[in-house]
Write an enzyme that holds these catalytic residues in place. Structure first.
Site, mmCIF file in Angstrom:
data_model
loop_
_atom_site.group_PDB
_atom_site.id
_atom_site.type_symbol
_atom_site.label_atom_id
_atom_site.label_comp_id
_atom_site.label_asym_id
_atom_site.label_seq_id
_atom_site.Cartn_x
_atom_site.Cartn_y
_atom_site.Cartn_z
ATOM 1 N N HIS A 285 17.770 14.106 14.399
ATOM 2 C CA HIS A 285 18.301 13.253 13.336
ATOM 3 C C HIS A 285 17.137 12.419 12.823
ATOM 4 O O HIS A 285 16.407 11.815 13.613
ATOM 5 C CB HIS A 285 19.404 12.341 13.868
ATOM 6 C CG HIS A 285 19.743 11.214 12.935
ATOM 7 N ND1 HIS A 285 20.281 11.444 11.684
ATOM 8 C CD2 HIS A 285 19.604 9.876 13.055
ATOM 9 C CE1 HIS A 285 20.461 10.288 11.077
ATOM 10 N NE2 HIS A 285 20.057 9.325 11.885
ATOM 11 N N TYR B 7 20.498 -0.128 1.029
ATOM 12 C CA TYR B 7 20.058 -1.381 1.636
ATOM 13 C C TYR B 7 19.764 -2.398 0.532
ATOM 14 O O TYR B 7 19.708 -2.065 -0.644
ATOM 15 C CB TYR B 7 18.818 -1.163 2.496
ATOM 16 C CG TYR B 7 19.042 -0.219 3.648
ATOM 17 C CD1 TYR B 7 19.494 -0.679 4.876
ATOM 18 C CD2 TYR B 7 18.828 1.153 3.493
ATOM 19 C CE1 TYR B 7 19.719 0.193 5.931
ATOM 20 C CE2 TYR B 7 19.047 2.026 4.545
ATOM 21 C CZ TYR B 7 19.497 1.542 5.764
ATOM 22 O OH TYR B 7 19.723 2.404 6.793
ATOM 23 N N CYS C 127 25.571 7.655 12.256
ATOM 24 C CA CYS C 127 24.872 8.916 12.046
ATOM 25 C C CYS C 127 25.387 10.058 12.916
ATOM 26 O O CYS C 127 24.880 11.175 12.825
ATOM 27 C CB CYS C 127 23.380 8.720 12.288
ATOM 28 S SG CYS C 127 22.648 7.489 11.198
ATOM 29 N N GLU D 194 30.013 7.461 6.724
ATOM 30 C CA GLU D 194 30.215 6.019 6.835
ATOM 31 C C GLU D 194 30.211 5.397 5.437
ATOM 32 O O GLU D 194 30.084 4.190 5.287
ATOM 33 C CB GLU D 194 29.140 5.380 7.714
ATOM 34 C CG GLU D 194 27.731 5.612 7.241
ATOM 35 C CD GLU D 194 26.701 5.014 8.179
ATOM 36 O OE1 GLU D 194 26.323 3.858 7.959
ATOM 37 O OE2 GLU D 194 26.305 5.697 9.136
ATOM 38 N N ASP E 226 0.862 -1.178 0.000
ATOM 39 C CA ASP E 226 0.000 0.000 0.000
ATOM 40 C C ASP E 226 0.904 1.235 0.000
ATOM 41 O O ASP E 226 1.726 1.382 0.903
ATOM 42 C CB ASP E 226 -0.884 -0.017 1.242
ATOM 43 C CG ASP E 226 -1.809 1.203 1.332
ATOM 44 O OD1 ASP E 226 -1.710 2.104 0.477
ATOM 45 O OD2 ASP E 226 -2.620 1.248 2.282
ATOM 46 N N ASN F 139 17.441 9.258 3.068
ATOM 47 C CA ASN F 139 18.394 9.159 4.171
ATOM 48 C C ASN F 139 19.801 9.588 3.771
ATOM 49 O O ASN F 139 20.321 9.135 2.748
ATOM 50 C CB ASN F 139 18.427 7.714 4.679
ATOM 51 C CG ASN F 139 18.959 7.598 6.076
ATOM 52 O OD1 ASN F 139 19.555 8.520 6.616
ATOM 53 N ND2 ASN F 139 18.746 6.443 6.677
ATOM 54 N N LYS G 3 8.179 10.605 16.346
ATOM 55 C CA LYS G 3 7.932 9.463 17.231
ATOM 56 C C LYS G 3 8.671 9.657 18.544
ATOM 57 O O LYS G 3 8.147 9.333 19.619
ATOM 58 C CB LYS G 3 8.382 8.169 16.553
ATOM 59 C CG LYS G 3 7.480 7.704 15.426
ATOM 60 C CD LYS G 3 7.964 6.375 14.846
ATOM 61 C CE LYS G 3 7.027 5.891 13.744
ATOM 62 N NZ LYS G 3 7.474 4.588 13.182
#
Length: 281
Positions: free
Chosen positions: A233, A143, A111, A79, A29, A274, A242
């Protein structure tokens, strides 16, 4: 002494993938990505670009010849380095024509790299207020295909010129820290793709935020309403809010205002994706 960020530059590649297209390809979705993660688009970095070229593009847009003459230090947080020995800042120093008398080194700490560089640069300027420091946060987040982390990819570079003329933000040196060796996210040297335990990583983010924020409030005798703004961050756009929900009273009328401001602050994040160490809102 008044020191901080005088200029900020940003660069990412002109290519991207739309999250609706990715969702359809993965038979998901689209709202899982658009609403649940808060991501609309995602930068795609071509093989012709790396963290050095992106940093050079970002820096070239903001640095003058006078700035370059005053830069004493180049700190490159990443990184996604291009060499296991030679610092990315060395290549950047050459590309930008910055004096060989400047210190140039690289920081790798997931990070946190650019944040650590920012703090080191500020400390240097308190002793050398007439000089300048260039801090870079550049990464390519990658990823595996069809993995839970695929929607949180992206890439780009943020460069910050620090000086005693902080036109953007100044720093008072107050801070708190928390660090722990955990395995929520890592990238072994034998692969270009990061490994992540997504749910665990979310929990770790919120736990670390609560620990450091509570410590900061206690150390400096503050409360949430004392802050005019907070910088997060954001490995994906919704992550910051969150964490904020765990310390903000959601029944307080001010909370709705905070949420509205946060939504406005992630416009670029939701389109770029990201940047690891360069990802803030």
């Amino acid at each position: 002494m008044n020191v901080g960020i005088e200029k900020i530059g940003f660069y990412t590649a002109p290519y991207y993938i739309d999250m609706v297209d990715l969702a359809n390809a993965r038979r998901q979705d689209p709202n899982k990505f658009l609403v649940g993660i808060g991501q609309k688009q995602q930068s795609v970095i071509p093989p012709s670009q790396d963290v050095v070229t992106m940093a050079a593009n970002a820096a070239a847009d903001i640095l003058t010849s006078d700035d370059k003459e005053l830069i004493d230090m180049i700190i490159f947080g990443s990184e996604t380095g291009i060499d296991n020995s030679k610092a990315a800042s060395m290549y950047l120093q050459s590309l930008l024509g910055i004096s060989g008398s400047a210190r140039a080194f690289e920081i790798k700490q997931a990070c946190y790299g650019a944040t650590a560089g920012l703090q080191m640069g500020i400390n240097y300027l308190t002793l050398h207020p007439k000089r300048k420091v260039l801090v870079v946060g550049a990464d390519i987040a990658r990823y595996g295909l069809n993995t839970s982390g695929e929607v949180t990819q992206g890439g780009g570079a943020v460069v910050m010129l620090l000086s005693n003329n902080p036109k953007i933000i100044s720093f008072d040196g107050q801070s708190t820290f928390y660090s722990k060796n955990i395995m929520d996210f890592w990238r072994p040297i034998y692969t270009k793709e990061a490994k992540v335990d997504g749910h665990y990583s979310n929990d770790v983010y919120i736990d670390f935020f609560n620990r450091t924020f509570k410590q900061y409030l206690e150390r400096y005798s503050l409360k949430l309403n004392d802050f005019a703004a907070l910088v997060f961050h954001v490995p994906y756009p919704k992550m910051g809010i969150k964490a904020l929900r765990t310390v903000a009273d959601q029944h307080d009328p001010q909370y709705k205002s905070i949420w509205g401001e946060f939504a406005n602050s992630i416009v670029y994040n939701s389109r770029v994706g990201n940047l690891y160490t360069g990802r803030f809102t």
